[in-house]
Design a protein around this motif. Structure first.
Motif: not given
Length: 300
Positions: A130-142
């Protein structure tokens, strides 16, 4: 007298050699780590893509759930070489840690690590996804958060299949979602995918039964935890299985695929000859390249 099962040429000897190879690689440090909760095990490691995608092209996200029978001694470090391997194949990778079993109880021998924690293990996987989409935006910008493939090995394969089926959980399940997860697909590697068959075969020392609390709780909690009872998911799913796997035998994957077929869903099963349990996550093994290709077919 030496154990005949460990003599050269036996399935046990092959399995031991494969395990030694897979676990011989040094851990690969992530590019960043973020928490999805307050517990030390509620973290996700992120690996940025290092190849594959062209300049400016966003990379698919592969979410990795490690195995280890849901037991405490086995954490995400042992699968970090596999995560690094996928990053070098051009994927953005999120490797999820979660709470696992502690000492004693739940049907385990005194002092032995128990398989998983109920409900903590499931709480963590649900919260991480559930938290992954926001964390991906922060930590995996590509990364392209619209193209996510979920993969997991062994017990992690179970968790991957379960996470993709949360919309099919009983109505009173705290992890239930109101719609299917936005996934391009699931690639489950030698997954503990059918708890009834796994229990009959005593897979990983009765790990599935321990995960659910043992005794009568096994039957009571299976509808909330057994992927074979949570079908059809409507999400593209492939199982990759070594025919020579003595840890999680081929019969477990086949039982899940059969249950899917009975539910009207086609699940792909890729069977690899002369391959056991560990080559699927061993960057030095040909089987690992097959796994990467299966992921790519769903991701790109």
């Amino acid at each position: 007298m030496p154990d005949s099962a460990a003599e050269p040429g036996t399935a046990a000897a092959r399995g031991a050699a494969e395990e030694k190879s897979a676990l011989s690689h040094p851990a690969v440090a992530p590019d960043s780590t973020a928490g999805y909760g307050d517990h030390p095990d509620q973290v996700i490691d992120f690996y940025v893509p290092r190849g594959g995608a062209g300049p400016g092209e966003a990379a698919p996200v592969v979410v990795v759930l490690h195995g280890g029978s849901w037991r405490a001694p086995y954490d995400r470090r042992h699968i970090s070489p596999f995560a690094g391997f996928l990053a070098h194949r051009g994927f953005a990778v999120a490797s999820v840690e979660y709470r696992r079993g502690a000492e004693g109880s739940a049907g385990g021998s005194a002092g032995d690590p128990v398989a998983g924690r109920w409900p903590d293990t499931f709480d963590d996987v649900a919260s991480a996804l559930d938290a992954l989409p926001e964390l991906v935006r922060r930590h995996l910008p590509r990364a392209d958060a619209r193209r996510v493939v979920l993969t997991g090995h062994s017990a992690g394969g179970h968790l991957a299949l379960w996470a993709a089926a949360r919309h099919l959980l009983p109505a009173d399940a705290p992890w239930r979602t109101d719609r299917p997860a936005p996934l391009r697909g699931v690639v489950a590697l030698a997954p503990i995918a059918d708890f009834e068959v796994a229990d009959k075969l005593d897979v990983c020392g009765g790990a599935a039964r321990q995960l659910l609390g043992g005794g009568e709780l096994f039957a009571e909690r299976r509808p909330y935890a057994d992927p074979a009872l949570l079908l059809p998911t409507g999400i593209a799913t492939t199982l990759v299985q070594g025919r020579a796997d003595v840890d999680v035998p081929q019969a477990v994957a086949e039982a899940y695929a059969d249950a899917a077929a009975q539910a009207g869903e086609v699940v792909g099963v890729t069977l690899l000859e002369d391959v056991g349990h560990y080559p699927l996550i061993d960057p030095a093994a040909d089987a690992c390249a097959v796994v990467a290709e299966e992921i790519a077919q769903l991701a790109w």
